[in-house]
Design a protein around this motif. Structure first.
Motif, short mmCIF file in Angstrom:
data_model
loop_
_atom_site.label_atom_id
_atom_site.label_comp_id
_atom_site.label_asym_id
_atom_site.label_seq_id
_atom_site.Cartn_x
_atom_site.Cartn_y
_atom_site.Cartn_z
N GLY A 1 -5.34 -0.33 -11.53
CA GLY A 1 -5.23 -1.43 -10.60
C GLY A 1 -4.18 -2.42 -11.06
O GLY A 1 -3.26 -2.78 -10.33
N GLY A 52 -1.31 -0.37 -8.98
CA GLY A 52 -1.29 -1.45 -8.00
C GLY A 52 -0.26 -2.49 -8.38
O GLY A 52 0.64 -2.82 -7.61
N SER A 69 -3.19 -1.83 -3.01
CA SER A 69 -4.16 -0.74 -3.07
C SER A 69 -3.55 0.59 -2.63
O SER A 69 -2.53 0.63 -1.94
CB SER A 69 -5.36 -1.06 -2.18
N TRP A 104 0.82 -1.20 0.00
CA TRP A 104 0.00 0.00 0.00
C TRP A 104 0.86 1.26 0.00
O TRP A 104 1.97 1.28 0.54
CB TRP A 104 -0.87 0.03 1.26
#
Length: 283
Positions: free
Chosen positions: A237, A213, A207, A185
């Motif tokens: 993502g 990502g 995330s 993260w």
């Protein structure tokens, strides 16, 4: 960067000779590649920190090259007593390691934009397990030119690359390596891979990163990405660059990214994506 050490079990013939080694050679080498005799290599070394702090200036807090079955466990590394040199990882198993592992280690680099976390360089069957990297200026956890190595249930926050699998600059890359479990993260890239063969990423949460990502970059071949969550990233993502070879993907949760959720090469096969429909890359 690709170097390994083998134990010669027997020698036969009268020249050219046939050598029986302790294990198969996983990479092709040329007859002109240099061969160096190593009389001893670090074997069965255990560094058990039980939370011990290591800090201060220097190159690396831990570096073991050509290790066999070595373990570094329970160290807490930070820059409270001074920072390492530019681009230095805090801990590494350097070229030639076999069956080595980092376990339960923590690396923090607050205010230092040039240091990394834990890395494996040209290793075989070695692992980074249950570790944490926070604010590493470069790579939180890295596999460079490795074979059958893994990053397992580890967590990276605030790094440039939370997790990395790839080449140390000469386009060799990793083979059959795996990032499994863990959270990546608030990094720039949650996980970045490229120049590898048969990589796998599974059961990770990538995330809220400031770019992607997961980014699959140039030179990647036959990767597999399954059961991942990649939400709230500023770009994508999951982003598969156009020149990657087929990627197999399934069970992606990618809703809520600022731009589009998934962008992928049309040569790849993706299924069960939750979020915006995947956008085929225009080749």
């Amino acid at each position: 960067l690709c170097q390994q050490y083998y134990t010669v079990k027997s020698v036969s013939g009268s020249g050219p000779y046939t050598l029986t080694l302790d294990r198969p050679i996983r990479r092709p080498y040329l007859a002109t590649n240099p061969i160096v005799e190593a009389l001893t290599v670090p074997t069965d070394i255990r560094i058990i920190g039980n939370g011990m702090q290591v800090t201060g200036t220097g190159d690396r807090y831990v570096e073991i090259a050509a290790g066999r079955r070595c373990v570094v466990q329970g160290l807490y590394a930070d820059n409270a007593g001074g920072a390492l040199g530019a681009l230095s990882p805090a801990m590494s198993f350097d070229i030639g390691g076999v069956e080595c592992r980092f376990e339960d280690c923590v690396v923090e680099s607050y205010g230092n934009s040039t240091n990394g976390g834990c890395i494996l360089e040209s290793c075989e069957r070695s692992s980074i397990i249950n570790c944490q990297a926070r604010y590493a200026g470069v790579t939180g956890f890295g596999l460079y030119d490795c074979d059958a190595c893994s990053i397992v249930n580890s967590h990276a926050y605030g790094c440039i690359y939370g997790g990395f699998m790839g080449s140390d600059g000469v386009s060799i890359g990793c083979r059959e390596c795996h990032i499994r479990g863990g959270t990546f993260w608030t990094n720039q890239q949650g996980i970045l891979i490229g120049f590898n063969e048969r990589s796998k990423i599974s059961d990770v949460d990538c995330s809220y990163n400031t770019q992607n990502g997961i980014k699959v970059a140039s030179g990647e071949a036959d990767a597999c990405i399954t059961n991942i969550s990649a939400i709230g990233n500023a770009h994508y993502g999951v982003y598969l660059m156009s020149d990657v070879l087929p990627v197999q993907g399934s069970a992606w949760r990618c809703e809520g990214n600022a731009l589009k959720d998934v962008q992928y090469s049309s040569r790849s096969t993706i299924a069960n994506v939750v979020g915006s429909p995947p956008i085929p890359y225009l080749e």
